[in-house]
Design a protein around this motif. Structure first.
Motif, PDB file in Angstrom:
ATOM      1  N   THR A  65       2.572  11.087   6.323  1.00 58.07           N
ATOM      2  CA  THR A  65       1.642   9.958   6.313  1.00 58.07           C
ATOM      3  C   THR A  65       0.189  10.430   6.283  1.00 58.07           C
ATOM      4  O   THR A  65      -0.712   9.715   6.712  1.00 58.07           O
ATOM      5  CB  THR A  65       1.886   9.041   7.527  1.00 58.07           C
ATOM      6  OG1 THR A  65       1.998   9.840   8.719  1.00 58.07           O
ATOM      7  CG2 THR A  65       3.173   8.256   7.342  1.00 58.07           C
TER       8      THR A  65
ATOM      9  N   ASN B 294      -3.371  11.261   4.370  1.00 61.42           N
ATOM     10  CA  ASN B 294      -4.122  10.636   3.284  1.00 61.42           C
ATOM     11  C   ASN B 294      -4.575  11.655   2.240  1.00 61.42           C
ATOM     12  O   ASN B 294      -5.229  11.293   1.268  1.00 61.42           O
ATOM     13  CB  ASN B 294      -5.381   9.947   3.839  1.00 61.42           C
ATOM     14  CG  ASN B 294      -5.068   9.007   4.972  1.00 61.42           C
ATOM     15  OD1 ASN B 294      -4.200   8.158   4.852  1.00 61.42           O
ATOM     16  ND2 ASN B 294      -5.771   9.146   6.086  1.00 61.42           N
TER      17      ASN B 294
ATOM     18  N   ASN C 131      -1.149   8.334  11.215  1.00 61.81           N
ATOM     19  CA  ASN C 131      -2.041   8.196  10.069  1.00 61.81           C
ATOM     20  C   ASN C 131      -3.478   8.159  10.574  1.00 61.81           C
ATOM     21  O   ASN C 131      -3.971   7.109  10.989  1.00 61.81           O
ATOM     22  CB  ASN C 131      -1.729   6.929   9.268  1.00 61.81           C
ATOM     23  CG  ASN C 131      -2.674   6.751   8.087  1.00 61.81           C
ATOM     24  OD1 ASN C 131      -3.433   5.796   8.025  1.00 61.81           O
ATOM     25  ND2 ASN C 131      -2.644   7.670   7.149  1.00 61.81           N
TER      26      ASN C 131
ATOM     27  N   GLU D 143      -3.559   0.449  -3.843  1.00 65.14           N
ATOM     28  CA  GLU D 143      -2.803   0.271  -2.602  1.00 65.14           C
ATOM     29  C   GLU D 143      -3.699   0.391  -1.376  1.00 65.14           C
ATOM     30  O   GLU D 143      -4.574   1.246  -1.312  1.00 65.14           O
ATOM     31  CB  GLU D 143      -1.687   1.314  -2.494  1.00 65.14           C
ATOM     32  CG  GLU D 143      -0.596   1.188  -3.535  1.00 65.14           C
ATOM     33  CD  GLU D 143      -0.888   1.988  -4.786  1.00 65.14           C
ATOM     34  OE1 GLU D 143      -2.057   2.402  -4.967  1.00 65.14           O
ATOM     35  OE2 GLU D 143       0.031   2.188  -5.584  1.00 65.14           O
ATOM     36  N   THR D 144      -3.482  -0.484  -0.412  1.00 62.56           N
ATOM     37  CA  THR D 144      -4.154  -0.354   0.875  1.00 62.56           C
ATOM     38  C   THR D 144      -3.389   0.674   1.714  1.00 62.56           C
ATOM     39  O   THR D 144      -2.268   1.077   1.391  1.00 62.56           O
ATOM     40  CB  THR D 144      -4.172  -1.689   1.622  1.00 62.56           C
ATOM     41  OG1 THR D 144      -2.813  -2.066   1.924  1.00 62.56           O
ATOM     42  CG2 THR D 144      -4.837  -2.764   0.795  1.00 62.56           C
ATOM     43  N   ARG D 145      -3.987   1.097   2.824  1.00 65.01           N
ATOM     44  CA  ARG D 145      -3.315   2.027   3.716  1.00 65.01           C
ATOM     45  C   ARG D 145      -2.026   1.406   4.252  1.00 65.01           C
ATOM     46  O   ARG D 145      -1.003   2.074   4.367  1.00 65.01           O
ATOM     47  CB  ARG D 145      -4.262   2.394   4.859  1.00 65.01           C
ATOM     48  CG  ARG D 145      -3.872   3.605   5.658  1.00 65.01           C
ATOM     49  CD  ARG D 145      -3.945   4.881   4.843  1.00 65.01           C
ATOM     50  NE  ARG D 145      -5.223   5.089   4.207  1.00 65.01           N
ATOM     51  CZ  ARG D 145      -6.321   5.553   4.802  1.00 65.01           C
ATOM     52  NH1 ARG D 145      -6.294   5.851   6.082  1.00 65.01           N
ATOM     53  NH2 ARG D 145      -7.441   5.745   4.127  1.00 65.01           N
TER      54      ARG D 145
ATOM     55  N   THR E 233      -0.135  -0.816   2.783  1.00 64.04           N
ATOM     56  CA  THR E 233       0.866  -0.809   1.711  1.00 64.04           C
ATOM     57  C   THR E 233       1.546   0.544   1.606  1.00 64.04           C
ATOM     58  O   THR E 233       2.769   0.646   1.484  1.00 64.04           O
ATOM     59  CB  THR E 233       0.215  -1.167   0.372  1.00 64.04           C
ATOM     60  OG1 THR E 233      -0.342  -2.476   0.445  1.00 64.04           O
ATOM     61  CG2 THR E 233       1.233  -1.124  -0.763  1.00 64.04           C
ATOM     62  N   ARG E 234       0.758   1.612   1.695  1.00 66.87           N
ATOM     63  CA  ARG E 234       1.322   2.956   1.548  1.00 66.87           C
ATOM     64  C   ARG E 234       2.236   3.321   2.720  1.00 66.87           C
ATOM     65  O   ARG E 234       3.256   3.987   2.535  1.00 66.87           O
ATOM     66  CB  ARG E 234       0.193   3.968   1.401  1.00 66.87           C
ATOM     67  CG  ARG E 234      -0.479   3.863   0.036  1.00 66.87           C
ATOM     68  CD  ARG E 234      -1.601   4.827  -0.131  1.00 66.87           C
ATOM     69  NE  ARG E 234      -2.058   4.832  -1.519  1.00 66.87           N
ATOM     70  CZ  ARG E 234      -3.123   5.489  -1.952  1.00 66.87           C
ATOM     71  NH1 ARG E 234      -3.855   6.199  -1.093  1.00 66.87           N
ATOM     72  NH2 ARG E 234      -3.470   5.448  -3.214  1.00 66.87           N
ATOM     73  N   ILE E 235       1.877   2.882   3.899  1.00 67.21           N
ATOM     74  CA  ILE E 235       2.739   3.159   5.046  1.00 67.21           C
ATOM     75  C   ILE E 235       4.043   2.365   4.935  1.00 67.21           C
ATOM     76  O   ILE E 235       5.123   2.872   5.266  1.00 67.21           O
ATOM     77  CB  ILE E 235       2.009   2.857   6.363  1.00 67.21           C
ATOM     78  CG1 ILE E 235       0.826   3.828   6.535  1.00 67.21           C
ATOM     79  CG2 ILE E 235       2.960   2.958   7.557  1.00 67.21           C
ATOM     80  CD1 ILE E 235      -0.074   3.521   7.712  1.00 67.21           C
TER      81      ILE E 235
ATOM     82  N   GLU F  21       5.431   1.633   2.141  1.00 67.38           N
ATOM     83  CA  GLU F  21       6.187   2.384   1.134  1.00 67.38           C
ATOM     84  C   GLU F  21       6.895   3.579   1.787  1.00 67.38           C
ATOM     85  O   GLU F  21       8.041   3.895   1.441  1.00 67.38           O
ATOM     86  CB  GLU F  21       5.254   2.860   0.021  1.00 67.38           C
ATOM     87  CG  GLU F  21       4.766   1.755  -0.887  1.00 67.38           C
ATOM     88  CD  GLU F  21       3.746   2.231  -1.903  1.00 67.38           C
ATOM     89  OE1 GLU F  21       3.460   1.472  -2.848  1.00 67.38           O
ATOM     90  OE2 GLU F  21       3.229   3.362  -1.758  1.00 67.38           O
ATOM     91  N   PHE F  22       6.207   4.230   2.704  1.00 73.44           N
ATOM     92  CA  PHE F  22       6.802   5.343   3.452  1.00 73.44           C
ATOM     93  C   PHE F  22       8.082   4.888   4.141  1.00 73.44           C
ATOM     94  O   PHE F  22       9.079   5.625   4.176  1.00 73.44           O
ATOM     95  CB  PHE F  22       5.780   5.861   4.472  1.00 73.44           C
ATOM     96  CG  PHE F  22       6.284   6.908   5.408  1.00 73.44           C
ATOM     97  CD1 PHE F  22       6.336   8.244   5.035  1.00 73.44           C
ATOM     98  CD2 PHE F  22       6.701   6.569   6.690  1.00 73.44           C
ATOM     99  CE1 PHE F  22       6.806   9.221   5.908  1.00 73.44           C
ATOM    100  CE2 PHE F  22       7.159   7.541   7.573  1.00 73.44           C
ATOM    101  CZ  PHE F  22       7.216   8.866   7.178  1.00 73.44           C
TER     102      PHE F  22
END
Length: 235
Positions: free
Chosen positions: A134, A136, A157, A172-174, A176-178, A180-181
């Motif tokens: 996670t 950046n 993160n 993607e926002t933060r 959104t990416r988490i 996705e993780f």
């Protein structure tokens, strides 16, 4: 008995390097100690010596000495004999790659679990989670493994940013990416905002600083926790 500060960042806007953490250094490390600095996260542009000297100036304000691990002939022995350890920020991929290349990832884990005080900022905090998944950071190098220290039973993160509702950026926002993780990974993720840190004291994990943190658990809606919240049971 773990004792650590896991901070989102080293420098707050308008402040000097580590200024917001200086008052907590003696509580962590004690007084008149020599702390071992791990400068491996910083890519080209600043040498290990220059990075160490920058950190050394900040530690002087707490009457603590600091020496870079790269200055020792045997990094493993340096870790085993350290009064305390500080890992600075930079690029997490590079930091993890170097820790594996030097063969010191597991030793670092063991000495901290055994009670050597530890502080991390940014990348140095990223590596205290179960994995570095996670981060950046750009993947500027391929580490041997994404597995990291596992000092806490979740991922972190650092530099967590909330979505800007006024932004026209469609990437993607933060958050959104988490999320996705969590399509592939199950461990919780704690989003640490700037100026926040996790304090480890034995089995206790507590959010410190003035800001809330955002917690993401697999198959659940993310939620906010306030300073002084205990995260010991988050796993």
């Amino acid at each position: 008995m773990k004792k650590a500060i896991l901070a989102s960042t080293s420098t707050l806007h308008g402040e000097e390097y580590l200024a917001y953490l200086t008052a907590h250094l003696n509580n962590l490390y004690g007084k008149d100690k020599e702390v071992l600095f791990i400068p491996f996260a910083r890519p080209g542009g600043i040498s290990h010596d220059a990075y160490t000297n920058k950190a050394k100036e900040a530690f002087k304000k707490a009457n603590l000495d600091l020496k870079g691990i790269h200055e020792f002939e045997n990094p493993l022995d340096a870790l085993k004999n350290a009064d305390g350890i500080f890992t600075g920020g930079g690029n997490t991929f590079l930091l993890v790659s170097e820790l594996y290349r030097y063969g010191i990832m597991e030793t670092l884990r063991q000495v901290v679990l055994s009670g050597t005080p530890y502080m991390g900022t940014s990348a140095g905090t990223n590596i205290t989670g179960l994995t570095m998944g996670t981060t950046n950071d750009m993947p500027i190098i391929q580490p041997k493994s994404f597995k990291t220290l596992g000092l806490v039973p979740f991922n972190i993160n650092p530099h967590y940013l909330d979505p800007d509702t006024n932004s026209t950026h469609k990437g993607e926002t933060r958050e959104t990416r988490i999320k996705e993780f969590h399509h592939i990974n199950t461990q919780p993720v704690v989003g640490l905002r700037e100026g926040s840190w996790l304090e480890l004291n034995g089995k206790e994990i507590t959010l410190k600083g003035k800001l809330s943190a955002r917690v993401f658990e697999c198959n659940k809606e993310p939620y906010e926790i306030e300073p002084e919240t205990t995260l010991t049971n988050l796993n």
